[in-house]
Structure formats: structure tokens, C-alpha cells
Design a protein around this motif. Sequence first.
Motif, PDB file in Angstrom:
ATOM      1  N   SER A 285      19.409  81.273  68.152  1.00  0.00           N
ATOM      2  CA  SER A 285      18.341  81.743  69.031  1.00  0.00           C
ATOM      3  C   SER A 285      17.469  80.596  69.512  1.00  0.00           C
ATOM      4  O   SER A 285      17.026  80.585  70.669  1.00  0.00           O
ATOM      5  CB  SER A 285      17.483  82.794  68.316  1.00  0.00           C
ATOM      6  OG  SER A 285      18.242  83.945  68.018  1.00  0.00           O
ATOM      7  N   LYS A 286      17.218  79.628  68.637  1.00  0.00           N
ATOM      8  CA  LYS A 286      16.412  78.476  69.043  1.00  0.00           C
ATOM      9  C   LYS A 286      17.047  77.771  70.231  1.00  0.00           C
ATOM     10  O   LYS A 286      16.373  77.367  71.177  1.00  0.00           O
ATOM     11  CB  LYS A 286      16.271  77.478  67.883  1.00  0.00           C
ATOM     12  CG  LYS A 286      15.239  77.858  66.842  1.00  0.00           C
ATOM     13  CD  LYS A 286      14.895  76.684  65.942  1.00  0.00           C
ATOM     14  CE  LYS A 286      16.091  76.104  65.239  1.00  0.00           C
ATOM     15  NZ  LYS A 286      15.723  75.008  64.311  1.00  0.00           N
ATOM     16  N   ASP A 289      16.983  79.996  73.454  1.00  0.00           N
ATOM     17  CA  ASP A 289      15.625  80.003  74.009  1.00  0.00           C
ATOM     18  C   ASP A 289      15.318  78.690  74.726  1.00  0.00           C
ATOM     19  O   ASP A 289      14.681  78.688  75.790  1.00  0.00           O
ATOM     20  CB  ASP A 289      14.601  80.239  72.891  1.00  0.00           C
ATOM     21  CG  ASP A 289      14.657  81.652  72.341  1.00  0.00           C
ATOM     22  OD1 ASP A 289      15.266  82.521  73.012  1.00  0.00           O
ATOM     23  OD2 ASP A 289      14.109  81.900  71.242  1.00  0.00           O
ATOM     24  N   ARG A 292      17.195  78.774  78.028  1.00  0.00           N
ATOM     25  CA  ARG A 292      16.545  79.657  78.998  1.00  0.00           C
ATOM     26  C   ARG A 292      15.283  79.017  79.561  1.00  0.00           C
ATOM     27  O   ARG A 292      14.985  79.155  80.755  1.00  0.00           O
ATOM     28  CB  ARG A 292      16.200  80.997  78.351  1.00  0.00           C
ATOM     29  CG  ARG A 292      17.404  81.871  78.047  1.00  0.00           C
ATOM     30  CD  ARG A 292      16.964  83.120  77.304  1.00  0.00           C
ATOM     31  NE  ARG A 292      16.071  83.917  78.116  1.00  0.00           N
ATOM     32  CZ  ARG A 292      16.452  84.946  78.878  1.00  0.00           C
ATOM     33  NH1 ARG A 292      17.724  85.283  78.920  1.00  0.00           N
ATOM     34  NH2 ARG A 292      15.585  85.622  79.579  1.00  0.00           N
TER      35      ARG A 292
END
Length: 545
Positions: A285-286, A289, A292
Amino acid sequence: MLASPALSTRPKKTTGLRYWMLRVLEECDNVSADFSPDPVHDLRVSLRRCRSLADGLMALDPDPDWKAMKKAGKRLFQRLGDLRDIQVMEEWVEKLEAIYVERAPSPALPAADQNPNSGDDSADERSTFSNTPAQSLLKILHAREAEQKREAQAALEEFDRKQWRRWSRSLPARAARIRPGSHLFKHLALERWTEARHLHTRALRNRSQTAFHTLRIGIKRFRYIVENFLTAEHKAWSDDLKEMQDLLGDVHDLDVLWATAISCHVFPDEHSRRRWHERIRAERSKRIDRYRARMAGENSLWQVWRAALPQGKQIQELATRRMKFWANHLDPDFPHSERVASLALQIYDGLLATAWQPAIDAVSARASLLAAALLHDVGKSKGEKNHQKKSLKLVQTHGNPLGWKPSDFRRAAIVARFHRGALPNRRHRLLRDLLPDEQKTTIELAAVLRLANALDAAHDGHIRRIQIENVQVNAEKNRKKRTAGFLLKPAALHRNEPLIIAAEGYAALGRSAQTVAAERYLLETVLHRPVIVRPMTHRARSASR
């Protein structure tokens, strides 16, 4: 007299196709010792550089040696990739173990996991992570690594180094014909950008592992074109491109690690399985993110990169230049094809002036005629016999460059197929599944191309200019006529009036006259009127200049 400085003091070249092809041979010697991670990585980088250079140059230069070089290194590259995937997973297991077992603080972890005094439950969890799943998975990976090393060794032994060394002399010479930084490479980069941008949109929409993996490949292909062929852009974008590729690479590695851990059943209970999943997901997820944050929105890196690549009408102009460059390597007499293209467009524009219209959009039809005329003889690279059929396959394989509509290019391939040989008819397999208007237009364009090709049958460029005499006569009659203050448009040809084509340099008993007489038949059939080709008069030549 002082001796001149030794040539060895000059800096060693560390870029270019020849450098990387020779580097492959050096790294083959280095990796053969034990297939440890660093030599494996270095050999893959060298092979990848050569393959990506070939991939870019193949789009412009159809020489078969580019494809052969890519194929020669494919198996070794794949086997090293399988080995490298296992080595990366081992690194990730050890990295995760160091981060979480040694309780290194991480903003991606829940607060309870970052607290050194979190209690006995945390200690039990660390023990489970380090002593059972991690050790079990590493044991499995070590066994797989040994097996993959044997596979890689076999692929290395099959790799033909002598042929590779011969290519290291011949292919760089071909690559030198195309100047790095050329607008043709910018157009190719824009193609890769467009593909990657589409994959980005899809990945952010469905967020699947496959979509992010495909996106990583798309960005990698874009990066390699920039890195290898656009020096100025690479200098400005290299860090960002590498970071985005690395972020998505980590995401893929974590996905593969989790899938491997599940398939190997390394978790003793649901508790350890859930904790592993949370930790891998946190690292994943890091990175997503971060991706993005850099790649989404109006000020994203996508927009920065796009702003430096071709815009507007330049895109189609460069696409046509690329098409010509590609055809010039295959067509043994490309100047003839350029003359045929010019004559075909003159006939087409003249027909439009007689109030004739194709059954589809006139602009699209004209684009197809241009492409078909430029590419109609590329099949001669594989032999003169039935070269029109070979041209069809080559054009279909080439595909439409960015800036051309796929439908226009598909139509062009069929028109090129019928520039000679059997006459096209609606029952032919290439035409029978087309819509009626598409069938009609394709046959009409083939008729124009056949006549244009016949006008330069001698390949001597003797006929360079033509005009439809009927159009000129009607225009002269209507020049001074006005209705409500506006000039009248030239009148259409009468029902059985012949189409008269005046060709500068044409002789009724010349070398191409017999061919012209035969090839005008199809055009007469589709226009439902006679077609007469005759020499251009001195008066007509003077009036048209």
C-alpha cells in the motif's frame, strides 16, 4: 618530439548497442561461476538493454536480424528472470523479518506493532514470524533457487556467443543509420506513452494484481525508448521513470511473494497468516500510494512527459515518416512507390473534382490510398513472385502507427494487395466480410492504385504529373459564369462522357502504354465510363504551372 597521448586515456564508452552487446558476453563469464544475485542482475540488465534497443529499432528498421537477436537472448533472459524472482523473494523475506522481528519503526504498521512494550502477544507473534513461516519459506526458496540455477546454466550453455559477437559488429552499424533524439523516436515514445497511460487508467480503475503488473511493463517499455533513444528527455525524466518502475516492481514482487507463501502452506495457523498478509499489504500500500501521488491528477508525471512529445498534426506527419522509413528498408525501388503515391493522389483528387465521391469519408479513403501506394511493393523484399500477397502480410504485421486510424490502415493493406494480379471482387475472402460501402471504396481505391502503378510501370519516373482534362475544360467554361455573385462549381461529367487523363511525359507508343491500357480496365468498371489516357498538351502544361 613529444609522443601523442595514449588512446587509452580517452574515456571508455559506456552506452550504445555495441557496448551493451559486448557487456552481455562479459557478464556471461561473470555469472557462470555461481549465479549469485549481483552477476545475475547485471547480465539481465545487459540483455534487457540489448533487447529493448532491438525492440525500438525494429519499429523503424525491419531487418530480420533484430528479431533474431531478441530471440537468441530470450531463453537465457527468461531463465535468469525466474532465478532472479526467487532471489528477490528471498531478499524480501529477510527484509520483512528484519523490519518486523527486530521491531524497526515503520509508519505503515499499526501502533501496537511499533511499540516495543506491546506485551507477550507481540513476542509470540515475532517468534512465529521468524521461526516458522519465514524459515519454512526460505527453505523452499533455497531449493527452488538451486533448481533454477541448473536451468539457467543450461540456458547459458545453449546461448550462441559466437553469433552474438557477429551481431555486435553488424547491428550497431545498422543502428547508427538512425540518429538518437530523432523525431521518429519521439513518435515511438508517444506510442509507448499512450499504451502505458491506458494501462494506468485501467489499473487504477480495477486495482487488480494483473493490471498493476501490466502497467509496470507498459511504463518499462516507455522508459526504455526514452532511455535508449531520447538523451535530453532521459536526462530530465530518468529518476522519476526509475522510481515509478521500481515502485510497481516492488508491488509485483510482494504479490508474487504472498502467492508463493500461500501455495507453499508455510503458515502454521490463521493468526500468523493474517499477520503476514497485513505486513505485506502495508508495504504494498505504501508503494501504490506513492505511485498515485506522483501519477494521478492534473499535475502528474504523465502530463509532464506528454508535454515534451509530439502534438497535433505533427503526430500523423511523423507516423507517415515512420511508415516511409520502414518501407524504404524493404522496397527495392522506394522512389517508384513515392511516384506512384503522387500519381494516385492526383488521380483521386481529380476524381473528386468531377463530383465523384467514395462511399465512405473522403479523407479516410485518401489516407488509405496514400498508405497503400507507399507500401504496395514492400513484399518484393521476400521475392518478386506474388509480391502483392507478401505486401499484404507485411503491412498487416506492421500495424498502424499512432496517428493513423486502424480502419484506414487495414483498408490500405487490402488495397496494396490488389495493386496487381487478379482483380478484386466482392466474393474474395478479404472483401466478402466488409460492409457494402467499405467493399465498394476498397475496390475503387485499388482501381486508382493499379492505374497509377501502370503509369510508372517502367520505373523511370518519366510521368510525374497528370490532370483530369474534363475538370480543366469545365472549369474554363464556368470561370466567368456567376449566379448571385458566386462562381459556379465545375459540372459533373455527363452520363457516358469518358474520363480523360492527360499525363505529362506519356507516349501512346511508349514503354508503359500497354500496361496502362490493361490496368485502366478496373477504373472504367467502377466509374461506369471509359477512361482515356493521353499525352498532356503544351497548352495544358503551361496553364497548370
